[in-house]
Each structure stands twice: as structure tokens, then as C-alpha cells.
Design an enzyme around this catalytic site. Structure first.
Site, PDB file in Angstrom:
ATOM      1  N   GLU A 153      42.563  36.845  68.009  1.00  0.00           N
ATOM      2  CA  GLU A 153      42.899  38.644  68.667  1.00  0.00           C
ATOM      3  C   GLU A 153      43.657  39.149  67.658  1.00  0.00           C
ATOM      4  OE1 GLU A 153      45.282  39.967  72.191  1.00  0.00           O
ATOM      5  OE2 GLU A 153      44.703  41.233  72.538  1.00  0.00           O
TER       6      GLU A 153
HETATM    7  O1  LIG Z   1      37.705  49.392  71.824  1.00  0.00           O
HETATM    8  C1  LIG Z   1      38.708  49.978  72.431  1.00  0.00           C
HETATM    9  C2  LIG Z   1      39.788  49.039  73.465  1.00  0.00           C
HETATM   10  C3  LIG Z   1      41.306  49.295  73.587  1.00  0.00           C
HETATM   11  N1  LIG Z   1      41.907  50.502  73.157  1.00  0.00           N
HETATM   12  C4  LIG Z   1      42.817  51.101  72.870  1.00  0.00           C
HETATM   13  O2  LIG Z   1      44.243  49.228  74.097  1.00  0.00           O
HETATM   14  C5  LIG Z   1      45.245  49.932  74.597  1.00  0.00           C
HETATM   15  C6  LIG Z   1      44.927  49.314  76.153  1.00  0.00           C
HETATM   16  O3  LIG Z   1      45.322  47.825  75.447  1.00  0.00           O
HETATM   17  P1  LIG Z   1      44.397  46.672  76.373  1.00  0.00           P
HETATM   18  O4  LIG Z   1      43.977  47.139  77.607  1.00  0.00           O
HETATM   19  O5  LIG Z   1      42.594  46.408  75.987  1.00  0.00           O
HETATM   20  O6  LIG Z   1      45.371  46.010  76.703  1.00  0.00           O
HETATM   21  P2  LIG Z   1      45.805  43.991  75.935  1.00  0.00           P
HETATM   22  O7  LIG Z   1      44.816  43.319  77.235  1.00  0.00           O
HETATM   23  O8  LIG Z   1      45.265  44.406  74.413  1.00  0.00           O
HETATM   24  O9  LIG Z   1      47.022  44.247  76.033  1.00  0.00           O
HETATM   25  C7  LIG Z   1      44.097  51.704  74.866  1.00  0.00           C
HETATM   26  O10 LIG Z   1      45.565  52.223  73.791  1.00  0.00           O
HETATM   27  C8  LIG Z   1      43.174  51.774  74.864  1.00  0.00           C
HETATM   28  O11 LIG Z   1      42.943  53.346  74.188  1.00  0.00           O
HETATM   29  C9  LIG Z   1      41.482  50.956  72.499  1.00  0.00           C
HETATM   30  O12 LIG Z   1      41.727  52.156  71.538  1.00  0.00           O
HETATM   31  N2  LIG Z   1      39.933  50.852  71.635  1.00  0.00           N
HETATM   32 CA   LIG Z   2      43.506  45.339  73.696  1.00  0.00          CA
END
Ligand SMILES: O=c1ccn([C@@H]2O[C@H](COP(=O)(O)OP(=O)(O)O)[C@@H](O)[C@H]2O)c(=O)[nH]1
Ligand SMILES: [Ca+2]
Length: 409
Positions: A153
Site C-alpha cells: 500500500e
Molecule cells: O481515491 C481515494 C481513496 C481514498 N481517499 C481518502 O482516503 C481516506 C479514507 O481512507 P480509506 O477508506 O481508504 O481507509 P483505509 O482502508 O486506507 O484505512 C479518505 O480521506 C478519502 O478521502 C482519497 O482521497 N482518494
Molecule cells: Ca486507503
């Protein structure tokens, strides 16, 4: 090797595609990458062109769409979760011409939300999604639906940012580090220059990665449970308690009179303000400090590297007018702390935005300063898009996929 669409292609828009002189011998490729994040599922449809067999693939554009909540919210309804993926995939049938469907790969990678679920429940969700993929007209590679390792990631987001900013080709490569703050996990990745970093870093924080005919040895780590929403639960003390049902979790970071409920990862939490006790920045900061203090590795070299920050760093900076939503901007680490003080000491006037704004900003300040060890005056480049392409690990993942499929090298 990939490159950007060159500026000489300005005339493309002037001709219909079939007679455009630039398109005489042009091959177009598509790649579909799903980001199954903890707070939402997103589809990225990338278009690449190859002008001649000996030229690099060029990234031409991206179509992006997203839905909320994320797959992990469907923990007990895997079919319903997979339906959200189907809806997004139908968009791809409009975006990719039918003649290309069979050779356009579709892949979904899930991140921290699914990492946190019980193995069996996560697998049930993934297997429903696999069925949706199999029913689609697209190319479904082996292992096309999976939970991504946190190491990737960070690496893949680093590839995206440094590709989009032109650091991965040509001379004078000055790569940028990346800071990604998701809902459930957070990533830090940079290319160390100093021998000291390589020697003093635990081996599982270093990863070699080959891309665009280069090998990069990166410092990268994904901290599971340190995403913004997971940190809220940690600060509220809601992670230690077995039975969350019926329990009210209180915090000095929340408006005093607030009582509400919140769903995350398929669990319902009740939370509220410190009716009797203290509120404001000082007590709130010590609450969030406990979440990060002494828990993260602090590489010295971050003081000498430049970082791009996106995801929730970006969103919360926009929410509090630190940066413009379209333009992004450059911030100092101390700007987050300054805003946290402002919001926390006036929670009631900000609570219409989100009751968690004070806690979120305080956590971001604590994570940057006490977690990673950044200085107050460290500059962060806050960016959502570069050349109209989202700064997300998904582009790096698509490059990697096309490399595996032999479409590029
Ligand atoms: O193409 C994307 C995908 C996610 N986010 C941001 O990533 C955060 C959310 O994280 P995510 O749901 O991806 O959680 P993770 O699984 O990475 O912990 C939020 O601020 C979204 O706005 C973004 O800005 N663009
Ligand atoms: Ca993410």
C-alpha cells in the site's frame, strides 16, 4: 516504462479520434483497479496509449467513481457488499469500448477495513466480489480479488506520487516521501539516502521494489489501527472493551452535551462529550497522545526528506480552510496543531461540520509530531490530484499489474 502524454499532443482534441494524425498507429489500453478501503469502495479506470511498439506506454487519463460505506460495513451481508462493486463495474462497461473488454484487466485490492475483520468474514466478502468479476466481460487475472499487504500500500502510493510528479524518469530524480492517512491504517514511505537509516531501521520496514527498470529500496510501513477512524475508537477507549453495546464512550475532544452513535466496521458505538469533566485542546491532546506515544518507529531521516500528504490529511485540512479543496497547498506540521487548538477550544461553533473535528485534528498533530517525529516547521505538500490523476496507490498497482501481464515493462 511509462510517461506522461507529451505536450505536443495539443492538437488531439481538434480532430475526431479516427482521423487525428496522432492516432494513426496508436494502441489504447485500459486497466481497472478497485480500491476497497475501510470507508468506501472506489473504481479507477485508467487509459494508456502506446504510440509505437518501441515507445513507452503513456498514461492518458482516469475515470474515478466511489461509493460509501466500504466493503467491511457489509461484514454480515457479503452479497450486498459485492453488489456495490457490481454497480461501479457497470460504469467500466461504458468507459471501455466493447472491443477492449476481453483484454482489460480488473483487479480489486482491499486495505485495512478487511484486514481488521475475522479471516472467514473477509474471505466471504472477497469470494462474492470474485463472482461479480467472473460474470463481467473483463479479463480477470489470477488472484484478482485480495487483501493487499500494507507494505505494498505504501510502496504503490509512493510509485504513484513520484510517477505523477515526474521523479521516476529522466535525470535529477528527487523523490518525495508519502503520508497516507486512511480510515483504519496509515502509511509512511520514503526513499532513504543515508546509510544510517538503512542500518538503524528494522528489516520489515525496508522493502525492495522493481519498477520501470529500476530497483528501489524503500522505507515503508503501514500501521494497522492508526487510521483516523480507528484512532477515534482508540482514543474513546472503545477498542479495549469487549461489549460495546449500550456503553457510552466519552471524550474531552467532543462537544460537552453531545451524545450520538456511530457505525464502523459493522459495529455500533455510542459516544459523547465529557458532561462533567474537562474539554478543550489540552485534555484532548493528552487523550490522542496516548494512542500514538511510543508506538511508532521514528526514522531520523524524515527531517531531511520532502513529503506529500493526502487522504484524511487532505480532507481535514480542507474542512478547516487550511487549504483549498481544488488546489491543495503546502502546510507546516504546526498548522494542524494551531487549527486543533482553534477548533477544540470552540468545539460548539465547529460541531456542525463534524463532532470529531477537534479529535481528528489533534490526532493528526500528535501522529505527525509524537508518532513519526516530524518537527513543527516540517513542510508537507497536500495534494489530491496531480495532472488530474488521483494520488492513490491504485495507479502504482495498475502499473504493477500491466507489468505482470506483460503489457508493459
Ligand atoms: O481515491 C481515494 C481513496 C481514498 N481517499 C481518502 O482516503 C481516506 C479514507 O481512507 P480509506 O477508506 O481508504 O481507509 P483505509 O482502508 O486506507 O484505512 C479518505 O480521506 C478519502 O478521502 C482519497 O482521497 N482518494
Ligand atoms: Ca486507503
Amino acid at each position: 516504462i511509462f510517461s506522461h502524454t507529451s505536450p505536443e499532443m495539443w492538437f488531439q482534441g481538434l480532430f475526431p479520434p479516427s482521423v487525428c494524425p496522432a492516432n494513426a498507429n496508436v494502441d489504447t489500453f485500459y486497466g481497472i483497479m478497485f480500491d476497497a478501503g475501510s470507508t468506501g469502495t472506489r473504481i479507477h479506470i485508467y487509459t494508456f496509449v502506446q504510440r509505437s511498439p518501441d515507445q513507452p506506454l503513456e498514461l492518458e487519463g482516469e475515470i474515478f467513481e466511489s461509493v460509501k460505506p466500504g466493503l467491511s460495513a457489509y461484514v454480515d451481508q457479503p452479497e450486498k457488499g459485492a453488489e456495490t462493486v457490481r454497480g461501479l463495474l457497470e460504469m467500466a462497461e461504458d468507459a471501455v469500448p466493447p472491443s477492449h473488454w476481453k483484454k482489460t484487466p480488473v483487479v480489486l485490492k482491499a486495505t485495512a477495513g478487511l484486514r481488521l475483520l475475522a479471516e472467514q468474514k473477509a474471505q466471504a466478502l472477497l469470494s462474492e466480489v470474485r463472482e461479480v468479476f467472473e460474470e463481467s466481460p473483463f479479463l480477470v487475472p489470477d488472484n484478482s480479488v485480495s487483501i493487499m499487504d500494507g507494505t505494498y500500500e505504501g510502496i504503490l502510493a509512493w510509485i504513484t506520487v513520484n510517477f505523477l510528479t515526474g521523479q521516476l524518469y529522466g535525470q535529477n530524480q528527487q523523490t518525495f516521501g508519502i503520508l497516507d492517512l486512511g480510515g483504519a491504517s496509515t502509511q509512511i514511505t520514503f526513499l532513504p539516502h543515508s546509510k544510517e537509516t538503512l542500518e538503524q531501521t528494522p528489516v520489515d520496514f525496508l522493502a525492495s521494489f522493481e519498477m520501470f527498470n529500476n530497483t528501489y529500496k524503500l522505507y515503508t510501513h503501514s500501521y494497522l489501527g492508526f487510521g483516523l477512524k480507528a484512532a477515534r475508537l482508540a482514543a474513546l477507549g472503545a477498542l479495549e472493551k469487549e461489549a460495546t453495546d449500550g456503553h457510552m464512550f466519552r471524550s474531552s475532544c467532543l462537544p460537552k452535551q453531545l451524545e450520538a452513535e456511530w457505525h464502523f466496521g459493522g459495529v455500533k458505538y455510542q459516544y459523547g462529550g465529557n458532561r462533567e469533566g474537562e474539554t478543550g485542546f489540552e485534555p484532548c491532546y493528552s487523550e490522542v497522545l496516548k494512542v500514538v506515544q511510543g508506538k511508532l518507529h521514528q526514522p531520523n531521516e524524515i527531517h531531511r526528506r520532502s513529503f506529500y500528504a493526502f487522504s484524511y490529511y487532505y480532507d481535514r485540512a480542507v474542512d478547516t480552510d487550511l487549504i483549498d479543496y481544488e488546489k491543495g497547498g503546502v502546510l507546516e506540521v504546526r498548522d494542524f496543531e494551531r487549527k486543533a487548538k482553534e477548533v477544540c477550544n470552540n468545539v460548539d461553533s465547529y460541531s456542525s461540520a463534524s463532532p470529531f473535528l477537534c479529535m481528528d485534528l489533534s490526532y493528526i498533530a500528535a501522529l505527525l509530531k509524537e508518532g513519526f517525529g516530524f518537527g513543527d516547521s516540517t513542510l508537507l505538500q497536500l495534494t489530491k490530484k496531480v495532472n488530474n490523476i488521483e494520488t492513490s496507490w491504485t495507479l502504482g498497482a495498475t502499473f504493477h499489474l500491466l507489468q505482470l501481464l506483460g503489457v508493459s515493462h
